[in-house]
Design an enzyme around this catalytic site. Structure first.
Site, PDB file in Angstrom:
ATOM      1  N   ALA A   6      16.230  15.736  64.109  1.00 40.33           N
ATOM      2  CA  ALA A   6      16.226  15.527  65.555  1.00 40.33           C
ATOM      3  C   ALA A   6      14.816  15.702  66.086  1.00 40.33           C
ATOM      4  O   ALA A   6      14.090  16.607  65.689  1.00 40.33           O
ATOM      5  CB  ALA A   6      17.170  16.511  66.242  1.00 40.33           C
ATOM      6  N   CYS A   7      14.433  14.803  66.988  1.00 36.82           N
ATOM      7  CA  CYS A   7      13.129  14.925  67.647  1.00 36.82           C
ATOM      8  C   CYS A   7      13.324  14.554  69.111  1.00 36.82           C
ATOM      9  O   CYS A   7      14.449  14.472  69.587  1.00 36.82           O
ATOM     10  CB  CYS A   7      12.070  14.058  66.966  1.00 36.82           C
ATOM     11  SG  CYS A   7      12.294  12.289  67.153  1.00 36.82           S
ATOM     12  N   ALA A   8      12.255  14.305  69.800  1.00 40.37           N
ATOM     13  CA  ALA A   8      12.345  14.010  71.230  1.00 40.37           C
ATOM     14  C   ALA A   8      13.182  12.751  71.487  1.00 40.37           C
ATOM     15  O   ALA A   8      14.049  12.742  72.346  1.00 40.37           O
ATOM     16  CB  ALA A   8      10.958  13.871  71.838  1.00 40.37           C
ATOM     17  N   LEU A  38      17.153  14.712  70.306  1.00 42.89           N
ATOM     18  CA  LEU A  38      17.790  16.015  70.486  1.00 42.89           C
ATOM     19  C   LEU A  38      19.006  15.921  71.407  1.00 42.89           C
ATOM     20  O   LEU A  38      20.009  16.592  71.195  1.00 42.89           O
ATOM     21  CB  LEU A  38      16.765  17.015  71.026  1.00 42.89           C
ATOM     22  CG  LEU A  38      17.052  18.490  70.810  1.00 42.89           C
ATOM     23  CD1 LEU A  38      17.317  18.814  69.352  1.00 42.89           C
ATOM     24  CD2 LEU A  38      15.894  19.328  71.311  1.00 42.89           C
TER      25      LEU A  38
END
Length: 100
Positions: A6-8, A38
């Site tokens: 998960a990232c931005a 996220l």
């Protein structure tokens, strides 16, 4: 083994997923690896063995751990993320999963 990154927004981790899949495949390891933003984690995390967070959202590690107490949560090292070192990130995920 199911690994969720998960990232931005899920875009940059998508490139890392490809590198991780290539490494797993070269080792004959069956792995379900996916990336998401996220904000999408809740709908994607079911069945995950580990959640890997991109460095840009690493500050949310404690919140993610509270939300998913039964799943290990690890922040990807900035250097490995920047270099898209799929092998190293995959091996680290394996270590954490094996230790749980």
């Amino acid at each position: 083994m199911k690994i969720t990154l998960a990232c931005a927004g899920g875009m940059s981790t998508g490139m890392l997923v490809k590198k991780m899949e290539e490494y797993a495949s070269s080792q004959g390891i069956e792995a379900d690896i996916s990336a998401c933003g996220l904000s999408e984690l809740e709908e994607r995390v079911t069945g995950s063995d580990i959640i890997l967070l991109g460095p840009q959202v690493g500050y949310q590690q404690d919140d993610v751990k509270k939300e998913y107490p039964d799943i290990p949560v690890l922040v990807i090292e900035m250097m490995d993320y920047g270099m898209m070192n799929g092998e190293k990130v995959f091996k680290k995920a394996q270590e954490v999963i094996a230790a749980k």
